[in-house]
Scaffold this motif. Sequence first.
Motif, PDB file in Angstrom:
ATOM      1  N   LEU A 246       0.820  -1.218   0.000  1.00  0.00           N
ATOM      2  CA  LEU A 246       0.000   0.000   0.000  1.00  0.00           C
ATOM      3  C   LEU A 246       0.855   1.270   0.000  1.00  0.00           C
ATOM      4  O   LEU A 246       0.674   2.154  -0.837  1.00  0.00           O
ATOM      5  N   THR A 247       1.783   1.335   0.940  1.00  0.00           N
ATOM      6  CA  THR A 247       2.559   2.580   1.067  1.00  0.00           C
ATOM      7  C   THR A 247       3.536   2.759  -0.098  1.00  0.00           C
ATOM      8  O   THR A 247       3.768   3.878  -0.537  1.00  0.00           O
ATOM      9  N   ASN A 248       4.100   1.633  -0.596  1.00  0.00           N
ATOM     10  CA  ASN A 248       5.023   1.760  -1.736  1.00  0.00           C
ATOM     11  C   ASN A 248       4.301   2.330  -2.957  1.00  0.00           C
ATOM     12  O   ASN A 248       4.864   3.118  -3.707  1.00  0.00           O
ATOM     13  N   LYS A 249       3.047   1.917  -3.141  1.00  0.00           N
ATOM     14  CA  LYS A 249       2.300   2.339  -4.323  1.00  0.00           C
ATOM     15  C   LYS A 249       1.751   3.756  -4.168  1.00  0.00           C
ATOM     16  O   LYS A 249       1.773   4.551  -5.115  1.00  0.00           O
ATOM     17  N   GLU A 250       1.267   4.080  -2.970  1.00  0.00           N
ATOM     18  CA  GLU A 250       0.505   5.327  -2.805  1.00  0.00           C
ATOM     19  C   GLU A 250       1.272   6.469  -2.158  1.00  0.00           C
ATOM     20  O   GLU A 250       0.920   7.618  -2.340  1.00  0.00           O
ATOM     21  N   LEU A 251       2.295   6.116  -1.359  1.00  0.00           N
ATOM     22  CA  LEU A 251       2.915   7.175  -0.546  1.00  0.00           C
ATOM     23  C   LEU A 251       4.397   7.375  -0.849  1.00  0.00           C
ATOM     24  O   LEU A 251       4.909   8.494  -0.791  1.00  0.00           O
ATOM     25  N   LEU A 252       5.088   6.276  -1.161  1.00  0.00           N
ATOM     26  CA  LEU A 252       6.546   6.317  -1.299  1.00  0.00           C
ATOM     27  C   LEU A 252       6.935   5.938  -2.714  1.00  0.00           C
ATOM     28  O   LEU A 252       6.743   4.813  -3.117  1.00  0.00           O
ATOM     29  N   LYS A 253       7.460   6.884  -3.429  1.00  0.00           N
ATOM     30  CA  LYS A 253       7.870   6.579  -4.801  1.00  0.00           C
ATOM     31  C   LYS A 253       9.399   6.619  -4.872  1.00  0.00           C
ATOM     32  O   LYS A 253      10.031   7.424  -4.201  1.00  0.00           O
ATOM     33  N   GLU A 254       9.955   5.738  -5.698  1.00  0.00           N
ATOM     34  CA  GLU A 254      11.420   5.718  -5.875  1.00  0.00           C
ATOM     35  C   GLU A 254      11.864   7.036  -6.478  1.00  0.00           C
ATOM     36  O   GLU A 254      11.234   7.557  -7.383  1.00  0.00           O
ATOM     37  N   ARG A 255      12.933   7.593  -5.907  1.00  0.00           N
ATOM     38  CA  ARG A 255      13.456   8.860  -6.453  1.00  0.00           C
ATOM     39  C   ARG A 255      14.751   8.618  -7.197  1.00  0.00           C
ATOM     40  O   ARG A 255      15.503   7.741  -6.849  1.00  0.00           O
ATOM     41  N   ASP A 256      14.999   9.422  -8.226  1.00  0.00           N
ATOM     42  CA  ASP A 256      16.221   9.245  -9.017  1.00  0.00           C
ATOM     43  C   ASP A 256      17.420   9.829  -8.298  1.00  0.00           C
ATOM     44  O   ASP A 256      17.298  10.746  -7.545  1.00  0.00           O
TER      45      ASP A 256
END
Length: 288
Positions: free
Chosen positions: A278-288
């Motif tokens: 849930l949190t990986n998809k909605e709250l935490l996105k991979e940053r470059d």
Amino acid sequence: MFRFLLFAFCTLSLAALPLQVSKKTLANGETTLLLLPKEKGVAYEKVCYKKECFEIFLTPSKQSYYALIPFSYYDKAGNKELVLRYKEESQEKKEPFFIKLHYGNYKKESIHVSSKKVNPKSPEVKKRTAREYKEAIALYNRVTPKLYIDKPFILPLESAITSDFGKARVYNGSLKGYHSGTDFRAPVGTPVLASNDGVVAYVGDRFYSGGTIIIDHGEGIYSCYFHMSKYDVEKGERVQRGEVIGLSGKSGRVTGPHLHFAMRVHGVQVNPLQFIELTNKELLKERD
Ligand SMILES: [Zn+2]
């Protein structure tokens, strides 16, 4: 006609805030996420479910606000009314919304362990487990008003899952609650990684969980690593996602070596894999 107008007016005034619930149907032991837009003149306060209120924080991207709402394994199925509390132009406001909770498809498992570990008889052990329980609850209920994470969570090790969250546990024939985390196959000495950035909140030996490490990720989120054989971190230390925090083992109440991985959100034991998804998809996105 008048009735219709009244109805239309009520509907319009209720739909004032575009709140977004990431998961409206979920199982007991799962978490949902509320996302709230930045609105001029609106100050969000709390989201409440029954008497329990959860704090609202800025998202890691700082573009909006969020609240995590964990449901306990022991919550009953049904329609749950939650209430968003906020201030609009200094006026206290409430906006209700609903979540549908169903019972997870959790299985039962029978476990046979040394009877000493099931019903601790000695007063010293009783005292110890009571103290450890009290300390653990106090720790998990502490909400650090700062978020340490901005990247997706990872699993603490890549291995087969040997026992899922939520399995009802029958120890030596009597029901003793449910499995509060996810077990991964791990021979003694397997490196265990920090699931995400955070601060080490606890390192030590406990009667049931054996060698224990708990990481505080901030804003009420904790990850837990049980039955460890060695610690590579100390309490208070900052850790990075993917850092080796110690080695797996077979300490505490176990039938064999493995890693028990668990998560707590606002003090509630939740399904760690559902929380991460849930949190990986909605709250935490991979940053470059
Ligand atoms: Zn376990």
